[in-house]
Scaffold this motif. Structure first.
Motif, PDB file in Angstrom:
ATOM      1  N   LYS A  99      55.886  34.892  31.853  1.00  0.00           N
ATOM      2  CA  LYS A  99      55.826  36.009  30.907  1.00  0.00           C
ATOM      3  C   LYS A  99      55.135  37.216  31.519  1.00  0.00           C
ATOM      4  CE  LYS A  99      53.646  37.339  26.518  1.00  0.00           C
ATOM      5  NZ  LYS A  99      53.247  36.965  25.179  1.00  0.00           N
ATOM      6  N   GLY A 143      57.221  41.438  26.379  1.00  0.00           N
ATOM      7  CA  GLY A 143      57.970  41.002  25.201  1.00  0.00           C
ATOM      8  C   GLY A 143      59.283  40.308  25.521  1.00  0.00           C
ATOM      9  N   ASP A 165      58.836  36.663  25.354  1.00  0.00           N
ATOM     10  CA  ASP A 165      58.668  36.144  23.998  1.00  0.00           C
ATOM     11  C   ASP A 165      60.029  36.003  23.299  1.00  0.00           C
ATOM     12  OD1 ASP A 165      55.962  36.048  24.326  1.00  0.00           O
ATOM     13  OD2 ASP A 165      55.527  37.904  23.262  1.00  0.00           O
ATOM     14  N   GLY A 191      47.926  45.194  25.924  1.00  0.00           N
ATOM     15  CA  GLY A 191      49.219  45.513  26.524  1.00  0.00           C
ATOM     16  C   GLY A 191      49.113  46.084  27.905  1.00  0.00           C
ATOM     17  N   ARG A 192      50.299  46.432  28.419  1.00  0.00           N
ATOM     18  CA  ARG A 192      50.343  47.018  29.747  1.00  0.00           C
ATOM     19  C   ARG A 192      49.714  48.403  29.692  1.00  0.00           C
ATOM     20  NH1 ARG A 192      55.615  47.980  31.130  1.00  0.00           N
ATOM     21  NH2 ARG A 192      56.353  47.746  28.998  1.00  0.00           N
ATOM     22  N   LYS A 204      53.273  53.146  27.292  1.00  0.00           N
ATOM     23  CA  LYS A 204      52.439  52.710  26.162  1.00  0.00           C
ATOM     24  C   LYS A 204      51.392  53.774  25.808  1.00  0.00           C
ATOM     25  CE  LYS A 204      54.172  48.483  26.076  1.00  0.00           C
ATOM     26  NZ  LYS A 204      55.039  48.039  24.994  1.00  0.00           N
ATOM     27  N   LEU A 220      42.393  45.039  26.021  1.00  0.00           N
ATOM     28  CA  LEU A 220      42.836  43.992  26.949  1.00  0.00           C
ATOM     29  C   LEU A 220      44.135  44.443  27.589  1.00  0.00           C
ATOM     30  CD1 LEU A 220      42.979  41.084  28.161  1.00  0.00           C
ATOM     31  CD2 LEU A 220      44.113  40.382  26.047  1.00  0.00           C
ATOM     32  N   GLY A 263      43.179  42.649  32.817  1.00  0.00           N
ATOM     33  CA  GLY A 263      43.854  41.422  33.258  1.00  0.00           C
ATOM     34  C   GLY A 263      44.759  40.916  32.152  1.00  0.00           C
ATOM     35  N   TYR A 264      45.332  39.749  32.394  1.00  0.00           N
ATOM     36  CA  TYR A 264      46.229  39.135  31.411  1.00  0.00           C
ATOM     37  C   TYR A 264      45.562  37.889  30.869  1.00  0.00           C
ATOM     38  CZ  TYR A 264      50.407  37.578  29.133  1.00  0.00           C
ATOM     39  OH  TYR A 264      51.297  37.195  28.157  1.00  0.00           O
ATOM     40  N   ASN A 265      45.423  37.779  29.556  1.00  0.00           N
ATOM     41  CA  ASN A 265      44.720  36.640  28.990  1.00  0.00           C
ATOM     42  C   ASN A 265      45.326  36.278  27.624  1.00  0.00           C
ATOM     43  OD1 ASN A 265      42.862  34.894  27.799  1.00  0.00           O
ATOM     44  ND2 ASN A 265      41.125  35.855  28.847  1.00  0.00           N
ATOM     45  N   TYR A 293      43.954  39.351  18.035  1.00  0.00           N
ATOM     46  CA  TYR A 293      44.790  39.576  16.840  1.00  0.00           C
ATOM     47  C   TYR A 293      44.064  39.041  15.602  1.00  0.00           C
ATOM     48  CZ  TYR A 293      48.818  40.624  19.867  1.00  0.00           C
ATOM     49  OH  TYR A 293      49.667  41.185  20.792  1.00  0.00           O
ATOM     50  N   LEU A 305      56.097  43.944  19.883  1.00  0.00           N
ATOM     51  CA  LEU A 305      55.854  42.685  19.179  1.00  0.00           C
ATOM     52  C   LEU A 305      54.424  42.658  18.666  1.00  0.00           C
ATOM     53  CD1 LEU A 305      57.583  40.318  21.762  1.00  0.00           C
ATOM     54  CD2 LEU A 305      58.399  40.873  19.473  1.00  0.00           C
ATOM     55  N   ASN A 306      53.538  43.369  19.381  1.00  0.00           N
ATOM     56  CA  ASN A 306      52.117  43.294  19.034  1.00  0.00           C
ATOM     57  C   ASN A 306      51.841  43.652  17.580  1.00  0.00           C
ATOM     58  OD1 ASN A 306      52.182  43.035  21.759  1.00  0.00           O
ATOM     59  ND2 ASN A 306      50.523  44.463  22.184  1.00  0.00           N
ATOM     60  N   TYR A 329      52.766  40.617  15.522  1.00  0.00           N
ATOM     61  CA  TYR A 329      51.765  39.548  15.652  1.00  0.00           C
ATOM     62  C   TYR A 329      50.504  39.926  14.878  1.00  0.00           C
ATOM     63  CZ  TYR A 329      54.548  38.024  19.708  1.00  0.00           C
ATOM     64  OH  TYR A 329      55.553  37.606  20.536  1.00  0.00           O
TER      65      TYR A 329
HETATM   66  P1  ADP Z   1      56.192  45.037  26.422  1.00  0.00           P
HETATM   67  O1  ADP Z   1      56.771  46.412  26.471  1.00  0.00           O
HETATM   68  O2  ADP Z   1      55.044  44.893  27.376  1.00  0.00           O
HETATM   69  O3  ADP Z   1      57.208  43.962  26.558  1.00  0.00           O
HETATM   70  P2  ADP Z   1      55.775  44.025  23.706  1.00  0.00           P
HETATM   71  O4  ADP Z   1      54.949  44.536  22.583  1.00  0.00           O
HETATM   72  O5  ADP Z   1      57.242  43.863  23.432  1.00  0.00           O
HETATM   73  O6  ADP Z   1      55.513  44.946  24.975  1.00  0.00           O
HETATM   74  O7  ADP Z   1      55.208  42.595  24.151  1.00  0.00           O
HETATM   75  C1  ADP Z   1      53.967  42.451  24.701  1.00  0.00           C
HETATM   76  C2  ADP Z   1      53.612  40.970  24.755  1.00  0.00           C
HETATM   77  O8  ADP Z   1      52.761  40.769  25.879  1.00  0.00           O
HETATM   78  C3  ADP Z   1      52.822  40.503  23.566  1.00  0.00           C
HETATM   79  O9  ADP Z   1      53.039  39.108  23.399  1.00  0.00           O
HETATM   80  C4  ADP Z   1      51.368  40.754  23.992  1.00  0.00           C
HETATM   81  O10 ADP Z   1      50.460  39.968  23.267  1.00  0.00           O
HETATM   82  C5  ADP Z   1      51.458  40.364  25.449  1.00  0.00           C
HETATM   83  N1  ADP Z   1      50.486  40.992  26.342  1.00  0.00           N
HETATM   84  C6  ADP Z   1      50.609  42.200  26.946  1.00  0.00           C
HETATM   85  N2  ADP Z   1      49.547  42.424  27.762  1.00  0.00           N
HETATM   86  C7  ADP Z   1      48.747  41.343  27.651  1.00  0.00           C
HETATM   87  C8  ADP Z   1      47.500  40.958  28.257  1.00  0.00           C
HETATM   88  N3  ADP Z   1      46.873  41.753  29.114  1.00  0.00           N
HETATM   89  N4  ADP Z   1      46.981  39.768  27.930  1.00  0.00           N
HETATM   90  C9  ADP Z   1      47.621  38.949  27.054  1.00  0.00           C
HETATM   91  N5  ADP Z   1      48.789  39.238  26.463  1.00  0.00           N
HETATM   92  C10 ADP Z   1      49.351  40.421  26.757  1.00  0.00           C
END
Ligand code: ADP
Length: 471
Positions: free
Chosen positions: A15, A18, A21, A295-296, A301, A326, A353-355, A363, A380-381, A384
């Motif tokens: 992953k 999104g 997911d 997110g990124r 964004k 985050l 980082g990614y966590n 959330y 998606l955030n 969620y």
């Molecule tokens: P994207 O454009 O990045 O695909 P979305 O909102 O469609 O954006 O999906 C982002 C997904 O990635 C969500 O499940 C979000 O919780 C997860 N995510 C993004 N960055 C992180 C991070 N640094 N740590 C944990 N989860 C992340």
């Protein structure tokens, strides 16, 4: 109907955002509707690969330009995801630890696509539909229709879903020999602006084109990183289908990542316990509203606006709120966000980082989620967050516009703003703080958003209806 999804990502295997997911959950819901859904993806060297058992499904050999490549298709043995998962292994190309970001991504994903089509051409039957996702799989409809070896697949219906139209997979024409021998009369299907453009090619060749929200489809007609005219021309086969969320994975009642599980009936106490833990872990003030961003950290964004917006909000609103960030991405934005920790200790914190676990905890423990995106195909955030009773503060764009109604409008439950600007963000934070102070209204909104049904059921059915139109 048998549906084959082709994607670079799939949760929980690999992953980045999104896309994973969606590809991880949509097939599950399609199976529930009585169809056979399968996913095929590159065999990235991820934890999931080593933790599960696999069987070899097929071995083959392909050419890509002057390279002759053996490939192996392996299948996860125990059907752990609820549908058949296949991975393509190509020595030296798919066997990497990251999904993207290598100099030879063009070669890696082209070889992946050729192997998928080659494998498909060996099936004894034809699938009902081949559903490709984003540019990493977007050359497949072309290969099925115009590569001489695979023309017997030309009648198989194809769908392309665009999760992000910003990235198109451009490659120069000197790489055209990477594709298996193809009908040169069809060069125009590969070309956009003197480049081979896989995403544009997918839009031209697939029988149907979808985006992950209706508003994003409309926006692509006027803002598509150079493909606007193409979307206008192909409008007749384009539809927006809003993503759903996997309500089994994102469930505050069962989520094993969070401290205290809760439902709409005990949401105030449940959220409070989760907020207290989060504030303890990150040295924040539990009495104040907690805004999060997950997110990124990229321009799409509008993450570059966060440092200034946070400083302005804390300064002008007398530090009446907390922030927790985050994410990872642009090093300059990462640096600026980290630098805020010093001056705003006690009100602000960030983790670069990614966590996945922390994301769930955020959330659950937050009061508001900030999403100032310049581009948001679905997002998606916010969905969620709402499932966990966290109020979305979002820019009116793409899928955010389709899923959030402003509290100023009838039946509204979120905060929306029009511009990706520091002023709009800080003003919206101000509106959110006012909402936080109105405890009765806040509670009613939390209950309302937790009850919203954003599950896949409806959207999964919409995809099936779409497939039926091209069979
Ligand atoms: P994207 O454009 O990045 O695909 P979305 O909102 O469609 O954006 O999906 C982002 C997904 O990635 C969500 O499940 C979000 O919780 C997860 N995510 C993004 N960055 C992180 C991070 N640094 N740590 C944990 N989860 C992340």
């Amino acid at each position: 109907m048998e549906i084959l999804h082709v994607s670079a990502e799939c949760y929980p295997v690999a992953k980045v955002g999104g896309l994973a997911d969606v590809v991880g959950s949509l097939p599950k819901y399609q199976q529930d509707l009585g169809h056979i859904a399968k996913v095929v993806m590159p065999m990235h060297r991820m934890k999931f690969l080593y933790e599960n058992e696999w069987v070899v499904d097929h071995k083959g050999n392909i050419n890509m330009g002057s390279r002759n490549l053996d490939y192996t298709i392996i299948k996860e043995k125990e059907n752990k995801l609820g549908y058949d998962l296949y991975c393509v292994d190509i020595f030296g190309l798919t066997d990497r630890e990251k999904v993207y970001g290598y100099d030879d991504d063009t070669e890696r994903f082209t070889a992946f696509q050729i192997a998928v089509v080659d494998w498909l051409s060996k099936w004894e039957h034809r699938p009902g539909v081949v559903h490709v996702h984003d540019h990493h799989a977007a050359l497949i409809p072309f290969m099925m229709q115009h590569c001489f070896d695979y023309r017997h697949l030309a009648e198989v219906p194809t769908v392309i879903t665009i999760h992000n139209g910003q990235y198109q997979g451009w490659m120069s024409w000197d790489k055209s020999d990477y594709l298996p021998s193809w009908d040169s009369w069809q060069w125009g299907k590969l070309d956009w602006d003197n480049m081979i453009n896989p995403l544009a090619c997918g839009v031209k060749c697939a029988h149907r084109v979808t985006t992950v929200s209706p508003s994003y489809m409309e926006e692509l007609m006027s803002d598509a990183n150079g493909l606007e005219q193409l979307f206008v021309m192909e409008r007749g086969k384009c539809t927006g289908i809003l993503n759903g969320i996997d309500v089994a994975v994102w469930d505050p009642q069962k989520d094993t990542y969070i401290l205290d599980n809760y439902s709409v009936d005990d949401l105030e106490s449940g959220k409070l316990l989760n907020k207290e833990k989060l504030c303890r872990d990150f040295n924040l003030d539990k009495e104040k509203p907690l805004f999060i961003y997950i997110g990124r950290l990229v321009g799409e964004k509008a993450a570059d606006l966060l440092p200034r917006s946070i400083q302005d909000a804390l300064f002008h609103l007398n530090s009446r709120m907390n922030f927790l960030i985050l994410g990872s991405g642009d090093p300059d934005v990462e640096w600026q966000l980290e630098a805020l920790k010093g001056p705003f200790t006690g009100y602000y914190n960030s983790q670069i980082g990614y966590n996945e676990k922390l994301a769930h905890q955020m959330y659950a423990g937050a009061d508001f989620i900030l999403m100032p995106s310049r581009v948001e195909p679905c997002g998606l955030n916010q969905m969620y967050a709402m499932r966990y009773g966290t109020v979305p503060v979002v820019r009116s764009i793409g899928g955010l516009k389709d899923t959030v109604v402003d509290i100023g409008d009838a039946g509204g439950y979120g905060i929306r703003f029009n511009n990706a600007s520091v002023w709009d963000i800080t003003y919206s934070i101000h509106r959110a703080v006012e909402l936080y102070d109105d405890k009765e209204r806040l509670q009613a909104i939390r209950e309302q958003i937790m009850r919203i049904d954003n599950s896949w059921e409806l959207s999964a059915e919409r995809y099936i209806n779409l497939y039926q139109t091209i069979r």
